[in-house]
Write an enzyme that holds these catalytic residues in place. Structure first.
Site, mmCIF file in Angstrom:
data_model
loop_
_atom_site.group_PDB
_atom_site.id
_atom_site.type_symbol
_atom_site.label_atom_id
_atom_site.label_comp_id
_atom_site.label_asym_id
_atom_site.label_seq_id
_atom_site.Cartn_x
_atom_site.Cartn_y
_atom_site.Cartn_z
ATOM 1 N N GLY A 35 25.743 15.194 21.026
ATOM 2 C CA GLY A 35 27.173 14.939 21.002
ATOM 3 C C GLY A 35 27.905 15.682 22.096
ATOM 4 O O GLY A 35 27.423 16.692 22.617
ATOM 5 N N SER A 36 29.099 15.197 22.445
ATOM 6 C CA SER A 36 29.962 15.923 23.366
ATOM 7 C C SER A 36 30.712 17.006 22.589
ATOM 8 O O SER A 36 30.664 17.058 21.367
ATOM 9 C CB SER A 36 30.966 14.970 24.009
ATOM 10 O OG SER A 36 30.308 14.114 24.899
ATOM 11 N N GLY A 37 31.400 17.854 23.334
ATOM 12 C CA GLY A 37 32.184 18.909 22.691
ATOM 13 C C GLY A 37 31.510 20.261 22.743
ATOM 14 O O GLY A 37 32.019 21.225 22.164
ATOM 15 N N HIS A 38 30.367 20.329 23.411
ATOM 16 C CA HIS A 38 29.622 21.587 23.476
ATOM 17 C C HIS A 38 29.449 22.094 24.897
ATOM 18 O O HIS A 38 28.602 22.943 25.144
ATOM 19 C CB HIS A 38 28.218 21.400 22.875
ATOM 20 C CG HIS A 38 28.194 20.859 21.495
ATOM 21 N ND1 HIS A 38 28.774 21.517 20.442
ATOM 22 C CD2 HIS A 38 27.668 19.717 20.979
ATOM 23 C CE1 HIS A 38 28.588 20.808 19.334
ATOM 24 N NE2 HIS A 38 27.928 19.712 19.634
ATOM 25 N N ASP A 83 20.457 12.751 15.891
ATOM 26 C CA ASP A 83 19.782 12.813 17.182
ATOM 27 C C ASP A 83 18.306 12.481 17.050
ATOM 28 O O ASP A 83 17.736 11.769 17.879
ATOM 29 C CB ASP A 83 19.961 14.209 17.795
ATOM 30 C CG ASP A 83 21.427 14.531 18.031
ATOM 31 O OD1 ASP A 83 22.039 13.868 18.892
ATOM 32 O OD2 ASP A 83 21.971 15.405 17.347
ATOM 33 N N HIS A 98 29.149 22.651 14.656
ATOM 34 C CA HIS A 98 30.050 21.548 14.306
ATOM 35 C C HIS A 98 30.892 21.957 13.112
ATOM 36 O O HIS A 98 31.518 21.127 12.469
ATOM 37 C CB HIS A 98 29.261 20.291 13.943
ATOM 38 C CG HIS A 98 28.225 19.929 14.942
ATOM 39 N ND1 HIS A 98 26.908 20.319 14.820
ATOM 40 C CD2 HIS A 98 28.317 19.238 16.098
ATOM 41 C CE1 HIS A 98 26.237 19.865 15.864
ATOM 42 N NE2 HIS A 98 27.062 19.220 16.657
#
Ligand SMILES: Nc1ncnc2c1ncn2[C@@H]1O[C@H](COP(=O)(O)OP(=O)(O)O)[C@@H](O)[C@H]1O
Ligand SMILES: Nc1ncnc2c1ncn2[C@@H]1O[C@H](COP(=O)(O)OP(=O)(O)O)[C@@H](O)[C@H]1O
Ligand SMILES: [Mg+2]
Ligand SMILES: [Mg+2]
Ligand SMILES: [Mg+2]
Ligand SMILES: [Mg+2]
Lengths: 215, 333, 333, 215
Positions: B53-56, B109, B218
């Site tokens: 995921g994005s955001g990391h 994932d 998350h």
């Protein structure tokens, strides 16, 4: 009017109906997944089925059930690569294989559909029955449909028995502790809550039963 | 929600447009912005792909570059990319020597990478997988396979990337990556929540004087929520949990990643590291390599994590090797 | 106040202890932790010193290293270091070629650096000064001498550091640093306040839907406070102010520093940079070098700044040169 | 008992008194600097004078006025490197030079002290009278003391005239707009507020007058 079998046109209708279902249940599923998860289930399922319904409509009934289901699976895999999105995609891709060459699915055909759907998800997700996942409703769905078909039940009777079994199984997930996915981190806190993915499974079969009954 | 963005829906793609404009060393394949690959393919080298995921940022895509990774499939914020995207990245970076997938232990994932591996297999591309599970807080010892992958994946990237750059085989790169995985432990602590753009409000709430030890990147629940303690006490609690399941001995060497989750100032990371280093010194363990900064973030979450890789000779060599990626540069001594 | 610290009073010194433990490439002189100097003195090279308050990492001390600076006097959070500390750093880094001071235009720093320069002069050390004043928002055009120094000081460091590494004379290094200063403009925007540890509460308050354009990195008032606009509109307002007082022409080249103030995720900086890059493209200006990340922070403040250096041939050469410091590494192409 | 001159012992007393003054005014100065600055003035001034008073006591009167003032300046420069801290340090270091070789300061000597103090700060800070800084009270202090000394006034009369002039000058800073330091950023907002640094200047001279008068 109650359907005796599900043909390609019926599947297009069914996906349209599923799309409406998840649009309606969006907020409820967001909230449910939010309790012990990441709140995305309502978003992903509504996106997934909206995209799938559109893709099926665009494709049209002429391509046949198998191709429609393959399109549904591929579309969902692309638009909703979350756990449930990918499992759902896998389910439809596997179901597509057993529908190969079939004009319409009767009770036996629908039982084979759901068995393939369940097996695909079991293989992909590696969960066991009792782990508090979607599989806990897919398993009774497949088992009930096979028993009903073997006993010669009509498609509509078979599906309503399966939907009932799914709903009972969903209720039973409340007493389980999550072993997979984001919910697993919440451990004891998951006890008492119905599983979000299993809720989706119960919705799918109930809506299929309703579409067959013409509700 | 107080973010610089135009539209939550286009958050990830506009971020990627910015990345491609800034960093010509990376590009994308299959006409899909979210299939990020290195612009410099090395024939015959084992390809290394990641995704998540994005955001990391800088995880995951930030580590595509020389001495590290070859491609990354980019998902929505905190969402897995699709199997198709992973498969496209795989096809692009395979140079005949096979591809290693390195990603974090999250169901979404895993099932997508599994699906991508099946697709690649149909093309005759050899694929191996190493799934990071360094987060000590996410499951008890003995249940390591249930643990989440967090910042410690950096050490797996570094090890595997250097091994691939040395020209080692897929099996050998996989063996080394897996060794780094097995010898890495991470403990995290969060002080505030992040906000997912499409959701628009805090993922969780936490009191103004509270911390949560062991929270996931998350916002997954941690081990304990309590009053924020002095920095040294916070580190002690985290280090004690790491020490409880490692067997560091006098004379051993480690690499440390002191990671900020996004909202915590760098100054504080150094105050935390000061104590980390003291605790290791007490055991007679030498910090051979250390990186301090933001490596695996959770948007604007305030908090930090400590990752420790227990070195041996070959891991030391690989960790020390140079790397040059848009978000991480290491100049070997 | 939600910070990882043991005691607000020891915040800076414990941070420094962490820095010395992590980075053997820097050390301190005069027995004072706050007199940070490079461990690798280059005989005959012009020394470059900086200094200023803590709370802005990696500014100031983070840029001490190869190709950049030789020493930094470290003050309390948002407080100038003392003239004595600057003088000690000066003595240590002078290698017979003189010392250039590069720091930001703040009264406290100026009077202390002036005093240090007088002390150094008594020792026969030649000292020059270049005082960064890149913050467009802090005073109108024509009153540039009143402007504060903010993130753009990075370009002065980079230019002067590379010039000194080339072996140029004090006058030449000063000329180039001053040229970089004159050709750098910065605009910032803040979304939330920082908290100074010894004060313990927010420096200023700002509505949950507001931004302040032009706010300084210590929370100094900006140009306008208004509702947070979409990212592109925020960038447009900042770029328009920069364009209003520069004369970028078709074919010109620039270096861009897209800086986060501490609390803003990297993802958002890339969304902002996307627009910065589009605005420059529209003018036919090429972004030759770009750095995106945290370079001059204000503790945990959410916000960002855009710094642009108008390149010419020699500035381009110096900005492109390699650098290797604990907090900033640049590998020349 | 009113003092006719200030000797080394008196300076040690004076710094002790200044120390108490800034301990008492700490919060007021924090609040004042906070309005158009960074709130540190109360902290830095109390730290600075506490350290200076201690250093002078440790050193003792035997070293003489000039050395004591040098110690005060160096101590303040080290402990409070803020604008006001460094300016104050500069003031004492310059005043130390004019006290060189003197056993005690009479009105003329104190006038020279404050002229040097003012000039040092003017050079260091590069502000002009009217810029709304400390200089706006230091200038009338120096000017008044020189006029008083030239007219043959007693130390105590000279100082009380200077303190009065300083307080009037402080009041006058209210109508000025800040040109220097952090306050300059607040522009029009600084009008109506008395300058924080000038407040410190007025405090210093009033307390010196009080100490001389034995209050
Ligand atoms: N390994 C698995 N096998 C089958 N179903 C699973 C598995 N892991 C999770 N699930 C189902 O997925 C649901 C959550 O779906 P979703 O919200 O898409 O997950 P995520 O957001 O973590 O990707 C759970 O409620 C559970 O029913
Ligand atoms: N250039 C200058 N020359 C003389 N006095 C100055 C100058 N700049 C600021 N001051 C004085 O310093 C005071 C603020 O002192 P201080 O709080 O120590 O500043 P800072 O916190 O910005 O370092 C102002 O009220 C003013 O009187
Ligand atoms: Mg979910
Ligand atoms: Mg999810
Ligand atoms: Mg940050
Ligand atoms: Mg102040």
């Amino acid at each position: 009017m109650t359907l005796q079998t599900l043909n390609a046109a019926n599947f297009i209708d069914l996906f349209r109906s599923w799309r409406m279902l998840f649009a309606e249940q969006r907020e409820f599923l967001i909230a449910l997944d939010g309790k012990v998860g990441d709140s995305d289930l309502g978003i992903t399922m509504s996106k997934a089925f909206a995209a799938a319904a559109e893709a099926l409509e665009a494709e049209g009934e002429a391509v046949g059930i198998a191709k429609l289901l393959r399109t549904a699976g591929a579309t969902i895999a692309r638009t909703a690569p979350s756990t449930m999105g990918t499992l759902t995609a896998t389910g439809f891709l596997r179901a597509s294989k057993v529908a190969e060459g079939k004009e319409a699915l009767d009770a036996t055909g629908v039982a084979a559909f759901w068995r393939a759907y369940r097996d695909g998800i079991a293989e992909r997700g590696k969960a066991k029955v009792g782990d508090k996942t979607l599989l806990d409703v897919l398993d009774p769905i497949a088992v009930t449909l096979e028993a009903q078909a073997a006993a010669g039940a009509s498609l509509s009777d078979a599906l309503s028995a399966a939907a009932k079994a799914a709903e009972e199984a969903l209720e039973a997930t409340k007493s389980m502790m999550a072993q997979h996915g984001k919910a697993a981190a919440f451990q004891e806190k998951t006890i008492g809550l119905q599983d979000a993915g299993a809720t989706v499974g119960a919705y799918l079969i109930r809506r299929m039963a309703n579409v067959v009954e013409g509700i | 929600m107080k973010k610089f963005l135009n539209d939550p829906v286009s958050f990830v793609d506009e971020m990627l447009e910015g990345i491609y404009k800034a960093h010509p060393a990376v590009t994308y394949t299959a006409g899909d912005l979210r299939c990020l690959v290195t612009a410099k393919i090395n024939p015959g080298k084992v390809g290394i792909a990641t995704g998540g995921g994005s955001g990391h940022l800088p995880t995951f895509l930030g580590f595509v570059g020389d001495g590290m990774l070859d491609g990354a499939a980019v998902g929505g914020v905190f969402q897995s990319p699709s199997a198709e995207q992973m498969y496209q990245v795989t096809k692009h970076i395979d140079q005949g020597a096979g591809v290693l997938y390195i990603y974090g232990n999250y169901t979404g994932d895993i099932i997508n990478f599994d699906m991508a591996a099946e697709l690649a297999d149909l093309d005759g591309i050899a694929v191996r997988q190493v799934v990071g599970n360094d987060d000590v807080a996410s499951s008890v010892a003995g249940e390591e396979h249930k643990r989440r992958g967090v910042a410690g994946i950096f050490f797996i990237y570094k090890t595997a990337g250097a091994a691939a750059a040395e020209g080692l085989s897929l099996d050998e790169v996989t063996r080394l990556a897996d060794k780094a995985r097995l010898r890495t432990r991470t403990m995290g602590v969060a002080l505030s929540s992040c906000v997912v753009p499409e959701i628009g409000h805090a993922t969780f709430s936490i009191g103004t004087d509270e911390m949560e030890i062991g929270m996931g990147i998350h916002g997954e629940p941690g081990i304990s929520r309590k009053k924020l303690a002095p920095a040294d006490a916070v580190v002690d609690e985290m280090m004690d949990r790491i020490f409880a399941e490692t067997d560091y001995k006098q004379g051993d060497t480690v690499a440390v990643l002191m990671n900020g989750l996004g909202g915590t100032p760098l100054e504080e990371l150094y105050i935390l590291f000061r104590r980390v280093s003291l605790r290791l010194e007490e055991l007679g363990v030498t910090v051979k390599h250390v990186w301090i900064g933001e490596f695996a973030t959770s948007m604007e979450m305030a908090g930090a994590s400590i990752s420790i890789l227990h070195l041996d000779e070959e891991l030391d060599r690989l960790v020390a090797a140079p790397a040059n990626t848009p978000f991480f540069k290491h100049i070997a001594e």
